[in-house]
Design a protein around this motif. Structure first.
Motif, PDB file in Angstrom:
ATOM      1  N   GLY A 135       0.814  -1.217   0.000  1.00  0.00           N
ATOM      2  CA  GLY A 135       0.000   0.000   0.000  1.00  0.00           C
ATOM      3  C   GLY A 135       0.843   1.260   0.000  1.00  0.00           C
ATOM      4  O   GLY A 135       0.576   2.208  -0.752  1.00  0.00           O
ATOM      5  N   PHE A 136       1.882   1.300   0.845  1.00  0.00           N
ATOM      6  CA  PHE A 136       2.745   2.482   0.899  1.00  0.00           C
ATOM      7  C   PHE A 136       3.449   2.721  -0.432  1.00  0.00           C
ATOM      8  O   PHE A 136       3.681   3.869  -0.832  1.00  0.00           O
ATOM      9  CB  PHE A 136       3.786   2.336   2.014  1.00  0.00           C
ATOM     10  CG  PHE A 136       3.212   2.449   3.399  1.00  0.00           C
ATOM     11  CD1 PHE A 136       2.246   3.399   3.683  1.00  0.00           C
ATOM     12  CD2 PHE A 136       3.623   1.598   4.412  1.00  0.00           C
ATOM     13  CE1 PHE A 136       1.697   3.506   4.954  1.00  0.00           C
ATOM     14  CE2 PHE A 136       3.089   1.701   5.690  1.00  0.00           C
ATOM     15  CZ  PHE A 136       2.122   2.652   5.957  1.00  0.00           C
ATOM     16  N   ALA A 137       3.815   1.635  -1.121  1.00  0.00           N
ATOM     17  CA  ALA A 137       4.520   1.777  -2.401  1.00  0.00           C
ATOM     18  C   ALA A 137       3.629   2.374  -3.488  1.00  0.00           C
ATOM     19  O   ALA A 137       4.101   3.122  -4.352  1.00  0.00           O
ATOM     20  CB  ALA A 137       5.064   0.424  -2.846  1.00  0.00           C
ATOM     21  N   LEU A 138       2.316   2.050  -3.457  1.00  0.00           N
ATOM     22  CA  LEU A 138       1.429   2.421  -4.577  1.00  0.00           C
ATOM     23  C   LEU A 138       0.439   3.522  -4.228  1.00  0.00           C
ATOM     24  O   LEU A 138      -0.437   3.833  -5.034  1.00  0.00           O
ATOM     25  CB  LEU A 138       0.663   1.178  -5.048  1.00  0.00           C
ATOM     26  CG  LEU A 138       1.530   0.024  -5.558  1.00  0.00           C
ATOM     27  CD1 LEU A 138       0.672  -1.175  -5.908  1.00  0.00           C
ATOM     28  CD2 LEU A 138       2.329   0.466  -6.778  1.00  0.00           C
ATOM     29  N   GLY A 139       0.571   4.138  -3.055  1.00  0.00           N
ATOM     30  CA  GLY A 139      -0.392   5.160  -2.647  1.00  0.00           C
ATOM     31  C   GLY A 139      -0.098   6.528  -3.222  1.00  0.00           C
ATOM     32  O   GLY A 139       0.112   7.485  -2.479  1.00  0.00           O
ATOM     33  N   GLN A 140      -0.077   6.616  -4.546  1.00  0.00           N
ATOM     34  CA  GLN A 140       0.150   7.900  -5.220  1.00  0.00           C
ATOM     35  C   GLN A 140      -0.446   7.848  -6.619  1.00  0.00           C
ATOM     36  O   GLN A 140      -0.871   6.796  -7.087  1.00  0.00           O
ATOM     37  CB  GLN A 140       1.642   8.237  -5.286  1.00  0.00           C
ATOM     38  CG  GLN A 140       2.457   7.583  -6.390  1.00  0.00           C
ATOM     39  CD  GLN A 140       2.737   6.136  -6.146  1.00  0.00           C
ATOM     40  OE1 GLN A 140       2.454   5.299  -6.977  1.00  0.00           O
ATOM     41  NE2 GLN A 140       3.297   5.802  -4.988  1.00  0.00           N
ATOM     42  N   GLY A 141      -0.499   8.990  -7.281  1.00  0.00           N
ATOM     43  CA  GLY A 141      -0.896   9.019  -8.684  1.00  0.00           C
ATOM     44  C   GLY A 141       0.299   8.674  -9.562  1.00  0.00           C
ATOM     45  O   GLY A 141       1.406   8.474  -9.079  1.00  0.00           O
ATOM     46  N   GLY A 142       0.067   8.602 -10.874  1.00  0.00           N
ATOM     47  CA  GLY A 142       1.153   8.214 -11.779  1.00  0.00           C
ATOM     48  C   GLY A 142       1.147   8.996 -13.071  1.00  0.00           C
ATOM     49  O   GLY A 142       0.255   9.817 -13.325  1.00  0.00           O
TER      50      GLY A 142
END
Length: 638
Positions: free
Chosen positions: A308-315
């Motif tokens: 979750g911490f790795a992917l909790g952003q936009g791209g």
């Protein structure tokens, strides 16, 4: 350049530069339609590269994560954002477009950060990679659907059906004809031996197929993706990828500059509550959704939170989808700009979030303490019988080869690796290897750092090696550490951090090429060996003086072979305050090779060099003389 220096993605630098020079800030460059069209080609080449990397074998191997966890993550974000949009009185079309954009995470940022931390092979690294792979694939249907969403409601169903029919026809024609024509055509072009013609051909294929799909009422980006897929089936894939990268990176940078230029600060100030809500969705809420899904798919609490911490952003693809939706006037300008701003904020937070993820996971997952303690206990139990051993950080090909050589010389070693499958197979074969992150203090101590004779970093990863060197320097500064690196660029950095020696792959490869070349040209073997020996002695401080000839040595002479020994001057050591020349080490036939002093690079001392508390002195000599020199330095006894 500044963003690269502070280890943040250059993409954020492009965005901030665009915000600064755009018409809504300094006004250096007015936002122009021509610049926007040019920036679209950056997206075209990005999608082309994605098509090149599309690999059915990789997709099949990770299908449980990609088609399970990845699909669940995208659908969950679509449902959440779509529901929120409907509650706020927005249309479902706006909710779908926003949900598609906010479901995306940054492939470039996450893969770079996890690679730097040597975590791609960990369970959360595999989860993150699989979800990112599905997100990249999901971009393709979103690129088809979003333009259709702008149609009037009464025409929407027929438009979607017509779009589906068009994509089936275009895909069938392109893939069927393309597979028959692509390889013969590239063979014909490659036989001309012209790099200029080859590059022109890549541009022709990429932009030509993109143009065809746009003529069919689909997007340029979709055509570029298909072009990449077709070329990926040929043997020219890697050459094409290298040739196209400068175009992609330059034009994609321009795309991000244009995105930043279009941000209106007046709207952002007016919409700050909405931006805060969007940041909340992209940050904590997205993290918790991915964590919950990872737990449902059987991951431990620690691995789930780290995913979750790795992917909790936009791209980066979020910007592509938002730009497409804005161009079709699906999303109102204020909401579009607020979403772009929220994505930028989430991407700025991500590096710091991943950096501190270990501490956060220990607070959030109570079972993580137990798992960590169990893992450390297993490592400690396995390493307990070892004393005077060598710790191998990494058990890949280099680590395994080194381990076999050490075993043949009856030198005990203890290896740490983060690939569970490799550890399982090697352990079953009786190898001394356990699962553990060598860049963590507790793992190194459990592996017997205080009892080890040396530590070797067998993988070429400077960031991880620097962390290991820092911890070894704090715990056991006298322990010699040898580090592997890819080339000469980081040698000084690693040596200044305390590495006893740095072995560069390119250096050793060039020496082997040189030796084989000289032998093929008729240079006598003894002359070849002497020349390679001279180069190595000039390059590696640790083996100077070790070569005495090319004949075999007897066991007795082996015992009298000069070797290195590190002595740390602890408090009250006799040698503190003395100059090296005053100690009379020469009388013991001992050479002072170097001195490592805290927070300083390795020093080549002269006779007048004065020793201080905490210095680590690297001595060269035969074992008996080394023992006498250590007694002299610490106790003053001759």
């Amino acid at each position: 350049m500044i963003f690269r220096q502070i280890k943040l993605p250059p993409m954020l630098g492009y965005l901030l530069i665009g915000m600064a020079i755009g018409p809504h800030a300094l006004g250096v460059i007015p936002s122009s339609e021509e610049a926007s069209h040019l920036a679209e080609f950056g997206v075209v080449f990005l999608m082309f590269t994605l098509g090149l990397e599309f690999n059915l074998a990789k997709l099949s191997a990770m299908r449980h994560i990609v088609l399970g966890l990845g699909l669940a993550q995208v659908l969950s974000m679509l449902a959440l954002v779509g529901s929120a949009a409907l509650l706020l009185g927005l249309s479902w079309q706006v909710g779908l477009a926003l949900g598609a954009a906010m479901a995306m995470s940054s492939t470039a940022m996450v893969s770079k950060l996890l690679t730097d931390r040597n975590e791609l092979q960990t369970p959360h690294g595999q989860n993150a990679f699989g979800i990112l792979l599905f997100q990249d694939l999901a971009v393709v249907p979103f690129l088809i659907m979003i333009p259709v969403l702008g149609q009037p409601a009464e025409q929407l169903t027929s438009s979607l059906g017509f779009a589906a029919l068009k994509i089936i026809v275009v895909l069938t024609l392109l893939l069927w004809l393309g597979q028959k024509l692509m390889r013969p055509w590239f063979n014909l072009v490659a036989r001309q031996h012209s790099s200029e013609l080859f590059m022109l051909n890549i541009l022709l294929i990429t932009l030509g197929i993109a143009w065809l799909t746009e003529l069919a009422g689909l997007s340029l980006a979709l055509g570029a993706f298909l072009a990449g897929m077709l070329i990926a089936e040929t043997e020219y894939r890697y050459q094409v990828e290298d040739d196209i990268r400068p175009f992609r990176d330059l034009l994609l940078g321009l795309f991000f500059v244009i995105v930043g230029m279009n941000l209106n600060f007046a709207i952002l100030l007016d919409q700050w509550p909405l931006i805060c809500v969007l940041v909340l969705i992209l940050g904590p809420i997205k993290v918790m959704i991915i964590t919950a899904l990872a737990r449902l798919f059987g991951n431990s609490a620690g691995a789930a939170w780290r995913t979750g911490f790795a992917l909790g952003q936009g791209g980066e693809f979020a910007f592509v989808l938002l730009a497409l939706a804005a161009g079709e006037q699906i999303i109102p300008p204020a909401i579009n700009q607020s979403t772009v701003a929220a994505i930028i904020v989430s991407m700025l937070i991500t590096p710091f979030l991943i950096q501190h993820s270990d501490k956060l996971v220990l607070r959030l997952a109570s079972s993580e303490w137990m798992n960590l303690a169990t893992n450390l206990h297993q490592i400690a139990v396995r390493s307990m019988a070892n004393t005077g051993h060598v710790i191998l950080c990494g058990y890949g090909r280099s680590g395994q080869s080194l381990g076999r050589i050490l075993h043949s010389e009856h030198i005990n070693f203890f290896a740490l690796d983060l690939d569970p499958e490799k550890v399982r197979e090697a352990g079953a074969a009786g190898e001394s290897v356990v699962y553990g992150d060598a860049a963590k203090r507790e793992v190194l101590i459990a592996a017997g750092l205080m009892r080890a004779r040396a530590l070797i970093v067998t993988y070429a990863e400077t960031h991880s090696a620097m962390k290991i060197l820092e911890m070894v320097h704090q715990i056991r500064p006298e322990l010699p550490v040898i580090v592997r690196t890819q080339d000469d660029s980081d040698i000084d950095l690693l040596k200044n951090a305390g590495a006893a020696e740095v072995v560069a792959e390119i250096m050793e490869g060039s020496l082997m090429l040189a030796s084989h070349t000289m032998m093929l040209l008729g240079v006598p073997l003894n002359k070849v060996v002497r020349r390679i020996r001279e180069v190595r002695e000039a390059r590696y401080q640790l083996i100077r003086g070790f070569y005495r000839g090319t004949h075999e040595e007897s066991d007795e002479s082996d015992r009298q072979q000069p070797r290195l020994h590190s002595v740390q001057l602890t408090q009250n050591a006799h040698a503190i305050g003395y100059q090296i020349g005053e100690l009379g080490l020469n009388e013991l036939h001992i050479e002072v090779r170097s001195i490592r002093r805290k927070n300083q690079p390795s020093i080549q001392p002269d006779e007048q060099f004065q020793l201080q508390n905490g210095d680590v002195i690297v001595l060269l000599g035969v074992p008996e003389n080394l023992a006498a020199a250590e007694m002299l330095l610490l106790q003053g006894n001759r």
